[in-house]
Design an enzyme around this catalytic site. Structure first.
Site, PDB file in Angstrom:
ATOM      1  N   HIS A  27       0.781  -1.239   0.000  1.00 18.16           N
ATOM      2  CA  HIS A  27       0.000   0.000   0.000  1.00 18.16           C
ATOM      3  C   HIS A  27       0.813   1.290   0.000  1.00 18.16           C
ATOM      4  O   HIS A  27       0.335   2.331  -0.431  1.00 18.16           O
ATOM      5  CB  HIS A  27      -1.035  -0.010   1.144  1.00 18.16           C
ATOM      6  CG  HIS A  27      -0.486   0.312   2.500  1.00 18.16           C
ATOM      7  ND1 HIS A  27       0.074  -0.641   3.325  1.00 18.16           N
ATOM      8  CD2 HIS A  27      -0.412   1.476   3.191  1.00 18.16           C
ATOM      9  CE1 HIS A  27       0.447  -0.078   4.453  1.00 18.16           C
ATOM     10  NE2 HIS A  27       0.166   1.212   4.398  1.00 18.16           N
ATOM     11  N   GLU A  66       3.574   5.234  -3.401  1.00 18.91           N
ATOM     12  CA  GLU A  66       3.671   6.590  -2.840  1.00 18.91           C
ATOM     13  C   GLU A  66       5.081   6.917  -2.355  1.00 18.91           C
ATOM     14  O   GLU A  66       5.573   8.031  -2.542  1.00 18.91           O
ATOM     15  CB  GLU A  66       2.677   6.725  -1.678  1.00 18.91           C
ATOM     16  CG  GLU A  66       2.581   8.144  -1.144  1.00 18.91           C
ATOM     17  CD  GLU A  66       1.777   8.222   0.145  1.00 18.91           C
ATOM     18  OE1 GLU A  66       1.873   9.259   0.799  1.00 18.91           O
ATOM     19  OE2 GLU A  66       1.090   7.238   0.482  1.00 18.91           O
ATOM     20  N   ASP A  67       5.763   5.937  -1.726  1.00 13.46           N
ATOM     21  CA  ASP A  67       7.023   6.229  -1.035  1.00 13.46           C
ATOM     22  C   ASP A  67       8.286   5.781  -1.765  1.00 13.46           C
ATOM     23  O   ASP A  67       9.387   6.083  -1.312  1.00 13.46           O
ATOM     24  CB  ASP A  67       7.020   5.551   0.358  1.00 13.46           C
ATOM     25  CG  ASP A  67       5.963   6.150   1.275  1.00 13.46           C
ATOM     26  OD1 ASP A  67       5.493   7.259   0.972  1.00 13.46           O
ATOM     27  OD2 ASP A  67       5.602   5.502   2.273  1.00 13.46           O
ATOM     28  N   ASP A  98      -4.767   0.437   8.050  1.00 15.71           N
ATOM     29  CA  ASP A  98      -3.567   1.291   8.060  1.00 15.71           C
ATOM     30  C   ASP A  98      -3.656   2.309   9.202  1.00 15.71           C
ATOM     31  O   ASP A  98      -2.714   2.498   9.976  1.00 15.71           O
ATOM     32  CB  ASP A  98      -3.469   1.988   6.692  1.00 15.71           C
ATOM     33  CG  ASP A  98      -2.309   2.970   6.616  1.00 15.71           C
ATOM     34  OD1 ASP A  98      -1.202   2.611   7.046  1.00 15.71           O
ATOM     35  OD2 ASP A  98      -2.517   4.093   6.117  1.00 15.71           O
ATOM     36  N   ASP A 150     -23.890   0.070  33.925  1.00 13.44           N
ATOM     37  CA  ASP A 150     -23.853  -0.810  32.743  1.00 13.44           C
ATOM     38  C   ASP A 150     -22.457  -0.800  32.115  1.00 13.44           C
ATOM     39  O   ASP A 150     -22.245  -0.321  31.022  1.00 13.44           O
ATOM     40  CB  ASP A 150     -24.943  -0.438  31.725  1.00 13.44           C
ATOM     41  CG  ASP A 150     -24.959   1.040  31.392  1.00 13.44           C
ATOM     42  OD1 ASP A 150     -24.314   1.821  32.127  1.00 13.44           O
ATOM     43  OD2 ASP A 150     -25.588   1.424  30.394  1.00 13.44           O
TER      44      ASP A 150
END
Length: 752
Positions: A89, A93-94, A155, A275
């Site tokens: 993923h 991008e990187d 992610d 509760d």
């Protein structure tokens, strides 16, 4: 000089392999054919692509994609394609790998999902909301493949779990964005366990003391709670076994966040929240047709032993929630042997299939889609509504924040079930009106709606609808939407369509308003720049420039108001050093400019601001009135410099998630004694002399100045609201502790 830490690469390599093998073991039950080879190929590519990258914690970056893939498998229930996409993923991008490389090696479907995940990231022009536009792009991927959003949630969950290594201001930004957007989205997709984890982690980083306090108290009360649950379920367990049912009963504590929310809303301490857990009965029915009767039979056994609260019965078996959730909820009264008083206990009854859908939402919906069930229909319908909303606002980037607000209002909404004249079931947000229903049928029906018949009775279009109503819409060709319609519609679809229709009609007013502003500014010798329009927008409290023009065009704001704006602006410039906002790109730049203009300050100004923790000018936000000792952050405003907000400010999640680039660090330091305004709410039983006792402690014993005090008594109960000046949180806590000891006082709480 930084200390160099020697890294054992061989140990790291073994750890990476260990994590990868754990992932394969989790995926093994559903792997087919050559799935394992494909996953190995994706893993090898990801290891190679990220080999020189490390996370903020210093760990190898590859730990992150492996962890995201693990969450996809174990906690969401996704398959091979999602594992491959989770491992890859961040690659496009990187690193230097391209989408074409991914498509060539893994095929078009994987490339499409990776493309969707990559689109979610990236920079956007300054002046628009990066996060809102980001989120809008993410929702666009719903049209392609919903797995994009589910991998994004995995992610985000791993990023939240590893937030310790981030700076405090980054923690606040990421946590606020999570509670503002991602937790509600997980809820809507039916991912209950993901939503719960995200909420708890938000609390851990924004309210660490409250989080630890509740966590420790839950741990301390576990033994007595388990004993209570075991005693409660014992007779139910015996009866179900006698009747030959295959089932599981478990008691589980409510999440830390939900307990904290209850404490805050009910203004009660942990000890008074009863509760704290729910008992769940999971029936392993022989087939899907037997599920409902099994659940109702279990319900009858529970109510044979304990008295139910009929008002709190929730039947989501007959009409599942829009996110596919099916269950039967009952609240019963139970008094343990030897106890002074009874206690309400929530019991949830569902089948094994329903339980899996409740925990894993839309992912489990795929698994059961082939069966004769309505599971997932609500989600499919919701996805279609989101597509329609996106379509309606696709040309308006400036409306990103507005769109996000409308969208969020639908995420946590309860539903109302209504019928068309032909008996077709429609599920709307609770609070929906006849006009919402009309827009749900069709945009044109909504636009021409003049009235409605609800259960054969003529009603106005603003009539709220109730469960079971049968609705017929009456239209007229000459009818046109008006701004008033926005006051009584609640669904995003109706709001988006009404705004779009009004926008068309209002183009002339916007054009007239722009001309009015330009003419008046020319007379006042003001240059009409983007900066000036933004300042005017903020001054007149308008959301967008178009909104500003429209309000001038409609004469809601008179042109002479601009003269007043100019005078106030010039007065401020005489008092403060002028800062050129054209050069401000973010919070860091702002603090540099201030530092340059003011130099090093020597006075003890109580607050350190920015990355370098400088002493610079600020304003305390009136929405939350921070005082020394509060956990705070700085926010760069358009016209008023830096404003300081408490991290618990009601506006904090929106500011931190929508305008993260304008947020800067701020923390209190030891300072000279300066008085800050704070508010206290005091509840108790009324008696003669109570107010006198309170003012004596405040004024005489602690020497605190009172700004205002208001007292109301009703039927022997007392409520006092006091505004006073304190030095810091310790001073305030000392005061609260003293007031709590006053005879008749039950509770003392700070208010904003």
């Amino acid at each position: 000089m930084p200390i160099e830490v020697e890294i054992d690469l061989e140990l790291e390599r073994l750890e990476i392999l260990k994590r990868y093998r754990k992932l394969l073991r989790a995926a093994k039950p559903f792997l087919k054919d050559d799935d394992a080879k494909k996953i190995k190929k994706a893993f090898n590519l990801s290891v190679e692509a990220h080999k020189d990258m490390r996370r903020k914690s210093g760990e190898p970056y590859i730990y992150h994609p492996i962890a995201v893939a693990q969450i996809c498998v174990e906690e969401i229930g996704l398959g091979t394609t999602s594992i491959i996409c989770a491992l890859l993923h961040d690659v496009v991008e990187d690193t230097d790998y391209t989408l074409k490389d991914i498509e060539h090696q893994f095929g078009p479907k994987v490339a499409q999902i990776i493309d969707g995940l990559t689109k979610i990231s990236g920079q956007f022009e300054f002046g628009t909301s990066q996060q809102a536009e980001n989120f809008r792009k993410m929702l666009l991927t719903l049209s392609d493949d919903i797995r994009v959003i589910m991998i994004k949630l995995a992610d985000r969950l791993h990023n939240m779990r590893t937030l310790d290594s981030m700076a405090r201001d980054k923690q606040l930004k990421i946590a606020s964005e999570t509670i503002f957007i991602y937790a509600p989205l997980a809820h809507r997709l039916g991912l209950h366990s993901i939503k719960t984890d995200l909420e708890d982690l938000y609390l851990k980083y924004t309210e660490p003391e409250s989080y630890e306090e509740i966590k420790n108290k839950l741990r301390a009360t576990k033994t007595s709670r388990d004993r209570f649950i075991n005693k409660f379920i014992e007779p139910i367990d015996i009866d179900l076994k006698e009747q030959g049912y295959d089932f599981v009963i478990k008691g589980r504590p409510k999440s830390i966040y939900s307990i904290w929310n209850k404490m805050r809303k009910q203004k009660k301490p942990f000890e008074e929240i009863y509760d704290l857990f729910a008992v769940r009965i999971i029936m392993n029915s022989v087939d899907i047709k037997a599920e409902k009767s099994d659940c109702w039979h279990a319900y009858s056994i529970v109510t044979d032993h304990y008295t139910p609260n009929i008002d709190r019965l929730k039947d989501w078996l007959a009409t599942p929630r829009a996110n596919g959730y099916e269950s039967l909820h009952i609240t019963v009264m139970y008094r343990p042997e030897g106890a002074d008083k009874g206690q309400w206990v929530e019991v949830q009854v569902r089948s094994k299939r329903m339980d899996e859908i409740a925990e894993k939402g839309v992912a489990a919906h795929w698994k059961y889609k082939g069966n004769d069930t309505r599971t997932g229909q609500g989600i499919d319908q919701w996805i279609n509504q989101v597509r329609e909303m996106l379509e309606a606002t696709k040309d308006s980037k400036s409306a990103a924040l507005e769109f996000l607000d409308d969208f969020r209002s639908n995420l946590f909404a309860e539903e109302v079930f209504v019928f068309t004249p032909k008996g077709e079931l429609r599920v709307l947000q609770r609070g929906a009106t006849a006009l919402d229903f009309a827009f749900d049928i069709h945009s044109e029906v909504g636009a021409r709606c003049i009235a409605a018949k609800v259960n054969n009775t003529l009603v106005p279009i603003s009539q709220p609808l109730n469960n079971g109503d049968q609705v017929e819409i009456i239209t007229a060709k000459r009818q046109k939407p008006s701004e008033d319609w926005l006051k009584f519609v609640v669904t995003s679809k109706a709001k988006a369509r009404i705004k779009e229709l009004i926008k068309e009609e209002n183009k002339q007013y916007i054009s007239d308003g722009r001309s009015i502003i330009e003419k008046k500014c020319k007379i006042l010798h003001l240059d009409v720049t983007l900066e000036l329009i933004n300042q005017l927008r903020a001054y007149f409290n308008c959301k967008t420039p178009s909104d500003l023009y429209y309000r001038f065009g409609k004469a809601y704001i008179q042109p002479d108001e601009i003269k007043k704006f100019k005078q106030e602006k010039e007065a401020k410039q005489n008092i403060q050093a002028k800062i050129n906002t054209d050069d401000l790109q973010d919070g860091k730049q702002f603090t540099k400019e201030l530092k340059k203009m003011h130099g090093e300050r020597t006075d003890a100004d109580a607050l350190l601001i920015g990355e370098d923790m400088d002493k610079i000018d600020y304003i305390l936000a009136q929405c939350c009135n921070p005082i020394p000792g509060d956990d705070v952050f700085g926010f760069v405003t358009v016209n008023e410099g830096i404003k300081i907000h408490r991290t618990t400010c009601p506006n904090a999640p929106e500011l931190l998630s929508n305008h993260g680039n304008r947020v800067i660090k701020a923390k209190w330091t030891s300072q000279q004694k300066i008085a800050f305004l704070a508010g206290l709410r005091i509840d108790g039983t009324d008696r003669v002399g109570l107010v006198n006792d309170l003012t004596r402690i405040i004024s005489n014993e602690l020497h605190i100045n009172i700004r205002s005090i208001s007292v109301e008594t009703e039927e022997g109960l007392f409520e006092g609201l006091i505004k006073l000046y304190v030095y810091d949180t310790r001073h305030l806590e000392q005061l609260i502790h003293k007031i709590e000891k006053v005879d008749g006082v039950f509770k003392v709480a700070r208010f904003d």
